[in-house]
Each structure stands twice: as C-alpha cells, then as structure tokens.
Design a protein around this motif. Sequence first.
Motif, PDB file in Angstrom:
ATOM      1  N   VAL A  51      -5.651   8.575   5.042  1.00  0.00           N
ATOM      2  CA  VAL A  51      -5.241   7.550   5.089  1.00  0.00           C
ATOM      3  C   VAL A  51      -3.670   7.326   5.206  1.00  0.00           C
ATOM      4  O   VAL A  51      -3.098   6.521   5.889  1.00  0.00           O
ATOM      5  N   ARG A  52      -3.099   8.640   4.639  1.00  0.00           N
ATOM      6  CA  ARG A  52      -1.509   8.752   4.757  1.00  0.00           C
ATOM      7  C   ARG A  52      -1.376   8.576   6.289  1.00  0.00           C
ATOM      8  O   ARG A  52      -0.428   7.930   6.768  1.00  0.00           O
ATOM      9  N   GLU A  53      -1.988   9.607   7.168  1.00  0.00           N
ATOM     10  CA  GLU A  53      -1.719   9.637   8.456  1.00  0.00           C
ATOM     11  C   GLU A  53      -1.847   8.597   9.340  1.00  0.00           C
ATOM     12  O   GLU A  53      -1.268   8.117  10.136  1.00  0.00           O
ATOM     13  N   VAL A  61       0.831  -1.207   0.097  1.00  0.00           N
ATOM     14  CA  VAL A  61       0.203   0.007   0.009  1.00  0.00           C
ATOM     15  C   VAL A  61       0.933   1.237   0.091  1.00  0.00           C
ATOM     16  O   VAL A  61       1.886   1.136   0.528  1.00  0.00           O
ATOM     17  N   PRO A  62       0.501   2.416  -0.753  1.00  0.00           N
ATOM     18  CA  PRO A  62       1.129   3.460  -0.706  1.00  0.00           C
ATOM     19  C   PRO A  62       1.188   4.242   0.633  1.00  0.00           C
ATOM     20  O   PRO A  62       0.111   4.116   1.397  1.00  0.00           O
ATOM     21  N   PHE A  63       2.403   4.856   1.005  1.00  0.00           N
ATOM     22  CA  PHE A  63       2.269   5.485   2.503  1.00  0.00           C
ATOM     23  C   PHE A  63       2.247   6.979   2.253  1.00  0.00           C
ATOM     24  O   PHE A  63       1.095   7.659   2.109  1.00  0.00           O
ATOM     25  N   LEU A  64       3.295   7.606   1.739  1.00  0.00           N
ATOM     26  CA  LEU A  64       3.509   9.184   1.782  1.00  0.00           C
ATOM     27  C   LEU A  64       2.659   9.583   0.693  1.00  0.00           C
ATOM     28  O   LEU A  64       2.367  10.756   0.719  1.00  0.00           O
ATOM     29  N   LYS A  65       2.415   8.592  -0.295  1.00  0.00           N
ATOM     30  CA  LYS A  65       1.664   8.904  -1.567  1.00  0.00           C
ATOM     31  C   LYS A  65       0.011   8.800  -1.390  1.00  0.00           C
ATOM     32  O   LYS A  65      -0.881   9.239  -2.103  1.00  0.00           O
TER      33      LYS A  65
END
Length: 575
Positions: free
Chosen positions: A545-547, A536-540
């Motif tokens: 969702v990112r946080e 899964v993407p993190f920073l993107k």
Amino acid sequence: MREFATFEERLSAWTTDTMKSFFGVEDTNVPLGVAPTNNDKFGDYQCNAAMELSKVLKKAPRQIAQEFIDAAELPNFVEKIDIAGPGFINFTLSNIALAEHIQSLENDPHLGAEQVGRGKTVIIDYSSPNVAKPMHIGHIRSTVIGNAIDRLYRFLGYNVIADNHLGDWGTQFGLMIVGFRSFVDEAALAEAPIEELERVYVASYNKSKEDPTWRDKAKAELVKLQQGDAENRALWERFIKLSIEEFNTIYDRLGVKFDLYRGESFYNDRLPKIIQSLEEKGLATESDGALIVDLEDEGMPVCIVRKSDGGYNYATTDLATVEARLEEFSPERIVYVTDERQQLHFKQFFTIAEKLGLNANLVHVWFGLMRLPEATFSTREGNVIKLAALLDEAEARSLEMVRSSSPDMPAEQQKDLAKAIGIGAIKYTDLSQNPQSLVTFTWEKALNMEGNSAPYLQYAYARISSVYDKFHAQYPDTELNQYSIIIEHKIERRLAVKLSHFSAAVHGAAENHRPNIMADYLYDLAQIYSSFYQNVPFLKAEQGVRESRIRLCRSTAATLKQGLDLLGIETPERI
Ligand code: ARG
C-alpha cells in the motif's frame, strides 16, 4: 484506439458504437459520447444521449437508458452502470483499470494528451509592444497569456511560431529622429534606453505643438526615412535594437522566447498591393481623400485603409501580415493576443481579410485590463507601471517570505527560490482568471500560500517531492515500479480520476485559449492531493500500500510540474 487513450475517449467510442447498432441509428447526429460527471456520486462519466434519442426513437429517455443497460455488455474498464434523473446513464470505472491507466501514463511524456497538432502550424502573435515606448499592462498580460497559449499548443504537438509583431513603424518616427538629434542624453540612453527614447519623444512632441517649423522638420525626416535615407534608417534601426534589447531582458526574466520578431515594418512593401486588391475587388472607396472599407452590412464602422496624406493604417498592415504569413507558413490558425480595446480592430480586419479571400482561421484572444488599486505598486508612476520594477517588487516580497520560512537556506538558493515564486505569482495571477473578467491585482492574493496562487501550487509540488524523497531515504533499495498502484480508498480513487483528466484540461485550455482551465485543474488536483495526504498514511502504511501511494504521489508531482510548466511557472524542488 490510440495508445494512452483517455477513459473519456474509450468510453465515448464504446457508447457511440454500441448505441448506433443497438438502436439502429447509424446515421444520427446526436452526440452519443460521454463526459465527466461533476460529482462522483453520479459515477465518473455520464452519457446524455437517451434524452436526445428520445425524439428519434419516440420512447421515454429512461426507457431508452434501461434498454441499453439491459442489453449492453460492459467494457472491462467499467465497474458499474446505472440510470439517474430523467435518463442520464452513469458509468463508474473499475479501480483496477483506473490504477493501470495511471501507471501507463508514467510512460507517456504527454501524460495522455493526444498529439492533435502534429503536422499543423499555428502562429501566435503576442506581446507585440511598440518600439521606444515602455510596455504597458496590456503588453504584460499579452506576454504572459500568449506564452501560456504558446506552450499549450506546443505540448499538443503543433508547430508553433511565436511572433512578436513589434510596433516599429509610424509617423512618430519623424518626431523621434529630429528629437533624438537635439535632445538625446547618451549616458541616460545607455542606462535606461526606452525611458530615454520616450523622454526624447515627449520633448519633441511638445516642441512640435509650439513650433510649426519643428513639425515640418519632423515630417521631412519621416519622408526621408520612408524613402530609405541611410542616416535616418540607421537611427531608426538603433531605436529598434535598443528597444528589443530591453524587452528581451524582461522576456528572459519571464522565461519567454519568440521565434520571430517581425515588426510592422517588415510588411511595408506589401501595403500598396493590398490597397490595389481592395480597389480591384471593389471593397474600398474614396472618402474625403482617404480610402475606406465600408462595413455597414456587418454592423461596424468604416475602416480606413489609407489616410488622406497617403499613409497606411494599422488594419492595412495587419492585412498584409496575414497575406505574408499564409504564403510563408501555411498556418492552420493565427492567434492574436491583445487587450480588449482592440476588439473592433480585429473584427474589422478579419472581416476584410475574408472579403479579400485571405482564407485563414484568425482568432483574437482578448483580455480585460487588470485593475491596479492605488498604492498596489510602490513603483507606479501615473498610469504606467514599469514592468521591470513590478518584477523586482515581486521577487523582493517573495524573498522576505523565503527568508522567514527557510532562514537556514543558503542566500543564493533563497534568491533563486524567491525569483521562481515571485515571477510565478505574477504569472499565475494573470493566468488563473477568466481572461475576459475584471481582475484586481493584490499582492496578498498573488502571494497567498493558502489560496489559489502560484506559491500554493509550488509549495504543494515541493511537499510531494519531499514525501517521495523521504521514502527513498527510508527504503533505498525499493524499486517502486515493481509494485502496482492499488486503488481502494475513496480519496485514492478521487486522486486517480483527477490525474486521468489532465489531458482534457490541456485540450480545454488550448482549444478555448483559456489558460485558466489549466490553472483550475491544477488547483483542484493540489486540493485533492492534500486531502489524500491528510487522510491516509503514506510511509507508515503497510508494504505494498505504501509503495502504491508513493507512486500516486509521484504521478501527482509529475502532473503538477507539467501543468505549471505549461503556464510558464517553475517548480523548485524545495521550498
Ligand atoms: N503593437 C500593438 C499595440 O501595442 C499590438 C499588436 C498586436 N498584433 C497585431 N498583429 N495587431 O497595441
């Protein structure tokens, strides 16, 4: 229910209460709680009670399970309940409850582990090398395994007394004293004390084989020591001091601390009294001038408690030690950590302690001797590996790794890193195996960055920390805690469930005295994290969702750090 209670505790309490009243089995001994499933296709927890209740209720297990499901009003943290196989009841947690639980653990310094040890004392007797002799591989393993058990117990709130039961008494000191007066080389003694003391001992021993007058001299000096002769006493104390100083340099490198260094000699005054109680209780009998305890009924050979020359034995000292420890500390339990060769000794003296009415919960944790294939250690001499040299080699090999992976790192930092990795690798090799199975040590395994090793876990930790740092660099003003953890993706869920099992891993490792349960947990956690990271993407990811994902990262990092610390392994922030 206690604060930060695990799902297993909450769900078990609920199934137990509900089943008791629903089926009218208030007094049953059948376990009605739940356990984690092995595979998430069967939900997160399962309850096997229907099978056992079947005998009591005279109904088919599936029917019992069905009736229960139909009537039960699910607790709000359960999303789904179903039946599998012959009548297993499976529970799936709700994603929201899971997320909230992981969030709440951030506020618990014990990450959900119940403080079951509060108000209880445990003595852990470990390392316990012999004065004037180098530590052998058994002492090394005892130090590393004992220290992990020590840390696990402390984490559960126990008052732990780490006691280094040094072998500082015995007939060898007669030979040591005469040998020292004739052969010691003070310069060598200053350089490498234990090595020199050992050399002196061997020289004196060899001379005693050839020269009966030497043997008699040694005996006379021993008697003087036993009677408290000031000069001999001072020499003997010097041997102990020098040995402890050298042992301490190793303990410092390993991050191991003891609360007490009470050697066998500490208990000398109690030995005659122990013998007296054994005689009074009719447990000991004379045999060829020696005093023995017959253990035939227990299927063990006799145990000699006093030799024909009047000297006492290892078992006698250990009995006196138990008595003294009970009087002074009232421990809930005493744990001894040694290699497998001492199993009979502990079985014998535990049995005798019980017969003597020394009511103590005594546990012997033993481990196999690690196999060291020829040529594993460049420093190996005969069968003795010099521990300091082993640690040096671990650090040197790690330094090479660090230099090639981080050539731009300042030299000082490379060294610190190599130390954390090298020492961690040695410890983890000891701790990640079932202590009782035969382990073969190889550097390739110990330092394998991709396998189940300390460097792998340390690297996983550092990588997670760097994700977290990158996030902060990109979003310096974001207050993470203002965002909730959201669990949607399957892999997020798997990670969260694993994080919630940390407490069970601590309890399992401590109660079974098997640090490898914690090691296995951490390795699984790191692997799940790695598939989370890859899938899964993190920073993107979109905001929110990112946080949430960064928060999961942070919880994973905290759990890995704590878990490795319980194994005595450092977690550098950068690798
Ligand atoms: N000094 C012993 C040895 O090196 C180990 C002592 C273990 N502890 C005990 N209470 N017996 O073999």
